[in-house]
Design an enzyme around this catalytic site. Structure first.
Site, short mmCIF file in Angstrom:
data_model
loop_
_atom_site.label_atom_id
_atom_site.label_comp_id
_atom_site.label_asym_id
_atom_site.label_seq_id
_atom_site.Cartn_x
_atom_site.Cartn_y
_atom_site.Cartn_z
CE LYS A 184 -1.54 2.86 2.75
NZ LYS A 184 -1.55 4.06 1.92
CD GLU A 260 13.84 0.66 8.36
OE1 GLU A 260 14.34 1.65 8.91
OE2 GLU A 260 14.45 -0.41 8.22
CB CYS A 294 13.45 8.97 7.86
SG CYS A 294 14.27 7.91 6.68
CD GLU A 391 10.81 12.78 10.91
OE1 GLU A 391 9.66 12.44 11.25
OE2 GLU A 391 11.56 12.05 10.25
P1 NAP Z 1 2.65 8.30 7.78
O1 NAP Z 1 1.59 9.32 7.90
O2 NAP Z 1 2.94 7.45 8.95
O3 NAP Z 1 2.25 7.41 6.53
C1 NAP Z 1 3.05 6.35 6.08
C2 NAP Z 1 2.17 5.30 5.45
O4 NAP Z 1 1.30 4.79 6.46
C3 NAP Z 1 1.28 5.82 4.34
O5 NAP Z 1 1.14 4.85 3.37
C4 NAP Z 1 -0.03 6.03 5.08
O6 NAP Z 1 -1.17 5.96 4.25
C5 NAP Z 1 -0.03 4.85 6.01
N1 NAP Z 1 -0.93 5.00 7.14
C6 NAP Z 1 -1.35 6.13 7.75
N2 NAP Z 1 -2.23 5.84 8.74
C7 NAP Z 1 -2.35 4.49 8.75
C8 NAP Z 1 -3.11 3.57 9.53
N3 NAP Z 1 -3.90 3.98 10.50
N4 NAP Z 1 -3.03 2.25 9.25
C9 NAP Z 1 -2.23 1.81 8.28
N5 NAP Z 1 -1.48 2.63 7.49
C10 NAP Z 1 -1.53 3.96 7.73
O7 NAP Z 1 4.05 8.93 7.37
P2 NAP Z 1 4.35 9.90 6.15
O8 NAP Z 1 3.98 11.28 6.54
O9 NAP Z 1 3.80 9.36 4.89
O10 NAP Z 1 5.93 9.73 6.03
C11 NAP Z 1 6.80 10.51 6.73
C12 NAP Z 1 7.34 9.76 7.93
O11 NAP Z 1 7.99 8.57 7.47
C13 NAP Z 1 8.40 10.54 8.65
O12 NAP Z 1 8.25 10.43 10.03
C14 NAP Z 1 9.69 9.87 8.21
O13 NAP Z 1 10.76 10.02 9.11
C15 NAP Z 1 9.26 8.46 8.06
N6 NAP Z 1 10.19 7.73 7.19
C16 NAP Z 1 11.02 6.81 7.77
C17 NAP Z 1 11.93 6.13 6.98
C18 NAP Z 1 12.85 5.11 7.58
O14 NAP Z 1 13.38 4.31 6.84
N7 NAP Z 1 13.06 5.11 8.89
C19 NAP Z 1 11.99 6.37 5.60
C20 NAP Z 1 11.14 7.32 5.06
C21 NAP Z 1 10.23 7.99 5.87
P3 NAP Z 1 -1.87 7.30 3.70
O15 NAP Z 1 -0.89 7.91 2.81
O16 NAP Z 1 -3.06 6.80 3.01
O17 NAP Z 1 -2.18 8.14 4.91
#
Ligand code: NAP
Length: 487
Positions: A184, A260, A294, A391
């Site tokens: 997804k 991650e 990240c 962040e």
């Molecule tokens: P996010 O809001 O947590 O979303 C990530 C994914 O999770 C999206 O596909 C999102 O879907 C999905 N999601 C959201 N709510 C969910 C739920 N209740 N159940 C299941 N899936 C759900 O994060 P983001 O804003 O897209 O990404 C930024 C974050 O990712 C930052 O904190 C960054 O540090 C972190 N990140 C970490 C790494 C690493 O390797 N450590 C790499 C890249 C990014 P929707 O888009 O449909 O909401």
């Protein structure tokens, strides 16, 4: 400006669900809009999956698992190798698509594609290197055999900031290990993943091995899959907040889990650092992906003897960057991914300034269409400011100062996160003390980038657990079975 037409690139994507090797509409025909963040215009409507579509996707993954696990490792490796070649061949097209949906400049999209494709090449090579062990039991009475088998059907949830690479570093090892999957992508950037699914089918991936579900009802569609007793693994890249709730959901099925999550990377500059290298590294660590990474340097922790020179030079470099639509030539900094993200960056900067910080350059959003924010350097930032803990995910570099090495390490570790840290020093004994003392999964020593498909990527503390890439990457998709052999 690229020769590729934006319209034709968007039209090359099938904006549907990919389930059991077939493209299909969502149940009920629902769709949602994917926006260009540099204009706010809709690029295309994509299928908005329901829980029934989610069930169909996990059904397809489960149905394909047994045969896929029994396929020849060399064949799985060849599919990955072919997909790697196709991605490289189509870099310009994929880059345009990624830039349109995510906003980053074309040069950045191309860099991500080169990085993301490498996971397929790396795991094409790993597919044929999975091995077990044979040993004599200590008492000599039996023989011990261990073998590795695929974990089974996986659910992969990916973020919007690296629409290709966050997928390939999960898909690559899963294919190599013989796991099937439902993936997804983020609803802000689903097009690159849909394109990739089509490309993998062209590379020969059998039906049902990879299934893509796009949805705006994210929790409602994902939770039943996570709680489905046939699912064996959940791998998630995204925010710590969402990751925590997914770990709770995964407890029911006692899933194998990789997380991650978010970061708050310290970037340490010691008094003996080569400042040319430190400023180059800072630009990379801060501005790769417009700061929406990240791994982005979130806190610059600089020795007081070099803080002024470092900050001034960093501000000059940041000021020289051109901000604009990522599809245009010569653009260094694109828009942030959405209005909410830009508002959050603005709030963090305003909070720091209200607490006494000064902007050497930047400090505000750019007027007009799209979600642009000026490249910003803040000095005199107190550690009470929110930027020290949160962040930023934007082009903002706050500079803090320190006197003693121990103080720098303590400041670096004073966060719930522990993904990556950067340290610049020319003294190797200091370097050893520093990288051993940092509470992070990764350290960049005298370099501003750590991501490498051949290295284990991942964090500790609230940045999660599990590793992607390197020889560790495939282990996340393998179970160890032990067989006791009687003599
Ligand atoms: P996010 O809001 O947590 O979303 C990530 C994914 O999770 C999206 O596909 C999102 O879907 C999905 N999601 C959201 N709510 C969910 C739920 N209740 N159940 C299941 N899936 C759900 O994060 P983001 O804003 O897209 O990404 C930024 C974050 O990712 C930052 O904190 C960054 O540090 C972190 N990140 C970490 C790494 C690493 O390797 N450590 C790499 C890249 C990014 P929707 O888009 O449909 O909401």
């Amino acid at each position: 400006m690229s020769d590729l037409s934006e319209k034709s690139v968007v039209e090359s994507v099938k904006p549907q669900l990919f389930i059991g090797g077939e493209w299909r509409a969502a149940e009920g025909g629902g769709t949602f809009a994917v926006e260009d963040p540099s204009t706010g215009d809709t690029l295309v409507e994509v299928a908005d999956a329901t829980p029934a579509d989610g069930k169909a996707a996990i059904d397809a993954a489960v149905a394909a698992q047994k045969e896929w696990a029994a396929s020849a490792p060399r064949d799985r490796g060849e599919i990955l190798r072919k997909a790697f070649e196709l991605i490289v061949e189509r870099t310009d097209e994929i880059a345009m698509l990624m830039t349109l949906e995510m906003g980053k400049p074309l040069s950045e999209s191309k860099a991500e594609i080169a990085y993301g494709a490498e996971f397929f090449r790396w795991f094409s090579e790993e597919a044929v290197r999975v091995a077990g062990r044979y040993s004599v039991a200590p008492n000599g009475a039996t023989r011990l055999l261990t073998l590795k088998q695929p974990v089974g059907p996986c659910l992969m949830i990916t973020p919007w900031n690296f629409p290709l690479a966050m997928g390939t570093r999960k898909i690559g090892p899963a294919i190599a290990a013989g796991c099937t999957m439902v993936i997804k992508p983020a609803s802000l950037t689903p097009l690159t993943m849909l394109y990739l699914a089509d490309l993998l089918a062209e590379a020969g991936l059998p039906k049902g091995v990879l299934n893509v579900v796009t949805t705006k009802s994210t929790g409602d569609v994902m939770e039943p899959i996570i709680r489905d007793p046939r699912l064996r693994k959940l791998t998630f890249t995204g925010s710590t907040e969402v990751g925590r709730s997914l770990v709770e959901q995964s407890a029911e099925g006692l899933l194998r889990v990789s997380m991650e999550l978010g970061g708050n990377a310290p970037f340490l500059v010691f008094g003996d650092a080569d400042l040319d290298k430190a400023v180059d590294g800072a630009m990379l660590a801060k501005m790769r992906n417009i700061g929406e990474a990240c791994t982005a340097a979130n806190r610059f922790i600089v020795h007081e003897s070099v803080a002024e020179e470092f900050s001034t030079r960093l501000a000059e470099r940041m000021k020289s960057l051109s901000v604009g639509r990522g599809t245009e030539d010569g653009i260094d900094v694109g828009p942030l991914v959405e209005g909410k993200q830009r508002d959050k960056v603005a709030e963090l900067v305003d909070d720091a300034v209200a607490q006494g910080a000064r902007a050497l350059t930047g400090g505000k959003a750019v007027d007009g269409a799209g979600y642009f924010y000026e490249p910003t350097v803040l000095v005199d930032v107190p550690t009470e400011a929110r930027v020290f803990r949160e962040e930023i995910f934007g082009p903002v570099a706050p500079v803090f100062t320190f006197r003693e090495d121990d103080e720098a390490i303590a400041m670096a570790n004073d966060t719930e996160f522990g993904l990556v840290a950067y340290a610049f020093t020319q003294d190797y004994q200091r370097a050893i003390r520093v990288y051993e003392g940092l509470e992070t999964g990764m350290v960049g020593l005298n370099q501003g980038i750590v991501s490498n498909p051949a290295a284990p990527f991942g964090g500790v503390k609230a940045s999660g657990f599990g590793r992607e890439g390197g020889t560790e990457g495939i282990e996340e998709y393998l179970e160890t079975k032990y067989v006791g052999l009687a003599l």
